[in-house]
Enzyme design. Structure first.
Site, mmCIF file in Angstrom:
data_model
loop_
_atom_site.group_PDB
_atom_site.id
_atom_site.type_symbol
_atom_site.label_atom_id
_atom_site.label_comp_id
_atom_site.label_asym_id
_atom_site.label_seq_id
_atom_site.Cartn_x
_atom_site.Cartn_y
_atom_site.Cartn_z
ATOM 1 N N ASP A 438 0.831 -1.244 0.028
ATOM 2 C CA ASP A 438 -0.050 0.185 0.035
ATOM 3 C C ASP A 438 1.000 1.273 0.197
ATOM 4 O O ASP A 438 1.695 1.583 1.020
ATOM 5 C CB ASP A 438 -0.902 0.088 1.527
ATOM 6 C CG ASP A 438 -1.972 1.094 1.278
ATOM 7 O OD1 ASP A 438 -1.861 2.124 0.539
ATOM 8 O OD2 ASP A 438 -3.104 0.931 2.027
ATOM 9 N N HIS A 439 0.837 1.731 -1.001
ATOM 10 C CA HIS A 439 1.859 3.149 -1.127
ATOM 11 C C HIS A 439 1.428 4.323 -0.194
ATOM 12 O O HIS A 439 2.180 5.241 -0.001
ATOM 13 C CB HIS A 439 1.769 3.667 -2.741
ATOM 14 C CG HIS A 439 3.106 3.897 -3.294
ATOM 15 N ND1 HIS A 439 3.964 4.819 -2.606
ATOM 16 C CD2 HIS A 439 3.739 3.749 -4.283
ATOM 17 C CE1 HIS A 439 5.183 5.097 -3.212
ATOM 18 N NE2 HIS A 439 4.965 4.375 -4.401
ATOM 19 N N ARG A 440 0.214 3.972 0.309
ATOM 20 C CA ARG A 440 0.099 5.135 1.547
ATOM 21 C C ARG A 440 0.574 5.027 2.948
ATOM 22 O O ARG A 440 0.826 6.053 3.420
ATOM 23 C CB ARG A 440 -1.724 5.047 1.965
ATOM 24 C CG ARG A 440 -2.545 5.523 0.556
ATOM 25 C CD ARG A 440 -3.871 5.201 0.721
ATOM 26 N NE ARG A 440 -4.114 3.914 1.216
ATOM 27 C CZ ARG A 440 -5.435 3.226 1.780
ATOM 28 N NH1 ARG A 440 -6.201 4.079 1.773
ATOM 29 N NH2 ARG A 440 -5.375 1.970 2.025
#
Length: 468
Positions: A438-440
């Site tokens: 998850d790039h968040r």
């Protein structure tokens, strides 16, 4: 005198509101003991056996195999032996259950249920039962005087169809899968009983474009339109309901794609030393030899060490609070393929286990998954997932993150490949590792560092000694 009690589908926990009947474990007429499993159901989390709290004789079952029931819906009725002075068993009780004089105890209750013995009774087709008014029952004299007028049954509207002459639930399921209306078939069994051969014959007739056997009554326009459409289009299109475990997986994967901005990075690693270390661990010599350690267990232990160094990937995102929640424990999920679809059992507190303990728990959960005996608690609460798709003979993949987790490590097959080792070309055991994250929760640098540490441990297992 016996009293008929109704057993309803209980609340199975974990917020589940419905379940699919997979297999009945009892038949009408069977004697059951208290807490004996009577039906096997599948929820969105697992497949479980449901025990009945009553002991007695099964008088009715509600729901066919393959059908879904909401929590609180009737499952079956049981005739339980009670004292003759119990409430509702005397002729003047006025309960309206039909348990008065002139009939067997509890028989009126069974008949008034509306679908008792429809599709589950004896071999002969069952005619529609009509409930007799309680007043007429109690007024009837034991001598049965011929001059007395017969009790008038409740009128049944002509628009309400009677029961279908089908005994086997498998026949009903087969007809439902091919969208056949059983009321449009003529049974070849005794007294018009519809057999499996009748349904299969109708299916072949539709596939060949010929007319299936029909009763003398005129079919509705809707049935005619469906039959014509099936005959013109050729073989029927198969429709597989997305429910149970398969439906839950579909919902979770779709939600993951909608909510998580994922990215994937991968690397090839030389697993020769890891395989050699595993062989040494599983050597039969010496007194310290214990249960064999699997490659998956070693990779799981490497994951827990990597997550200790990169805790960003053992987290989840709280959308409402707009916060990243880092989790202290590692509840490691692993993908397991079963006959009923993909499930992800969870090894609890994997960060506190060694490779042998993780391997034993993986083996236990895998066996339970294949037998359909995983509990909802064993399928929920994961914080990171390990996906060994190499067992399918593939090298790489870009898996979908198991929502609401933040990352998943994919492991391809380990195969001999040409590899430059110590400056020379050699044949080594090579594996491809992929990390979908998850790039968040982190940037590519953190994800790359995590994956590189995994690869270093695979290539040089001694690196793990720092964390053991």
């Amino acid at each position: 005198m016996p009293q008929v009690l109704e057993f309803k589908l209980p609340d199975l926990g974990e917020g589940l509101t419905e379940a699919e009947i997979v297999r009945w474990l009892v038949e009408v007429g069977d004697v059951v003991a208290i807490d004996q499993p009577v039906v096997e159901v599948e929820t969105a989390k697992a497949m479980v056996e449901v025990p009945c709290p009553y002991g007695g004789v099964v008088t009715a079952r509600f729901g066919e195999e393959g059908s879904e029931l909401p929590v609180g819906a009737p499952l079956l009725t049981v005739a339980v032996a009670v004292g003759s002075d119990d409430e509702g068993t005397g002729p003047d009780s006025g309960s309206g259950s039909g348990a008065g004089t002139g009939s067997g105890a509890g028989s009126g209750e069974v008949e008034s249920s509306g679908n008792v013995l429809v599709g589950y009774g004896t071999g002969a087709p069952v005619a529609r039962r009509r409930r007799v008014r309680p007043a007429a029952v109690t007024a009837a004299s034991p001598a049965r005087v011929p001059a007395a007028p017969a009790p008038t049954p409740d009128p049944v509207p002509d628009a309400v169809p009677g029961p279908v002459a089908v005994v086997s639930p498998l026949v009903r399921k087969l007809a439902r899968q091919h969208e056949l209306d059983l009321r449009q078939l003529v049974g070849s069994g005794p007294d018009g009983l519809i057999l499996r051969a009748d349904v299969e014959s109708a299916i072949r007739a539709l596939a060949e474009g010929t007319a299936a056997p029909r009763p003398a009554s005129v079919p509705t326009p809707e049935v005619v339109a469906e039959s014509v459409s099936a005959a013109v289009s050729g073989p029927a299109v198969q429709r597989i309901p997305l429910r149970g475990v398969r439906g839950a997986v579909a919902d979770k994967l779709a939600r993951s794609r909608r909510e998580i901005p994922d990215a994937t990075c991968w690397v090839d690693a030389d697993a020769t030393e890891l395989m050699a270390a595993r062989s040494a661990m599983n050597s039969a010599g010496g007194t310290a030899a214990g249960p064999k350690v699997s490659v998956l267990a070693l990779l799981a232990r490497i994951c827990t060490a990597a997550l200790a160094r990169f805790p960003e990937l053992n987290s989840t995102v709280d959308l409402e609070a707009r916060e990243i929640v880092r989790l202290p424990e590692v509840h490691l999920g692993f993908a397991a393929q079963t006959e009923r679809g993909l499930v992800v059992p969870v090894v609890r507190d994997a960060q506190a286990r060694n490779a042998e303990s993780i391997g034993a728990e993986i083996a236990r959960l895998t066996e339970a998954a294949r037998a359909g005996r995983l509990t909802p608690a064993e399928l929920t609460g994961g914080t990171f997932t390990l996906n060994n798709y190499g067992v399918f003979g593939v090298d790489g993949s870009t898996p979908i993150i198991n929502h609401p987790e933040a990352a998943m490590l994919g492991v391809g097959r380990i195969v001999p490949k040409p590899w430059v080792h110590q400056g020379e070309l050699a044949v080594r055991q090579v594996v491809q590792l992929s990390l979908t994250f998850d790039h968040r929760v982190c940037d590519g640098g953190t994800a790359g560092g995590f994956l590189r540490y995994i690869a270093d441990c695979v290539e040089q297992p001694a690196v793990l000694l720092r964390t053991l």
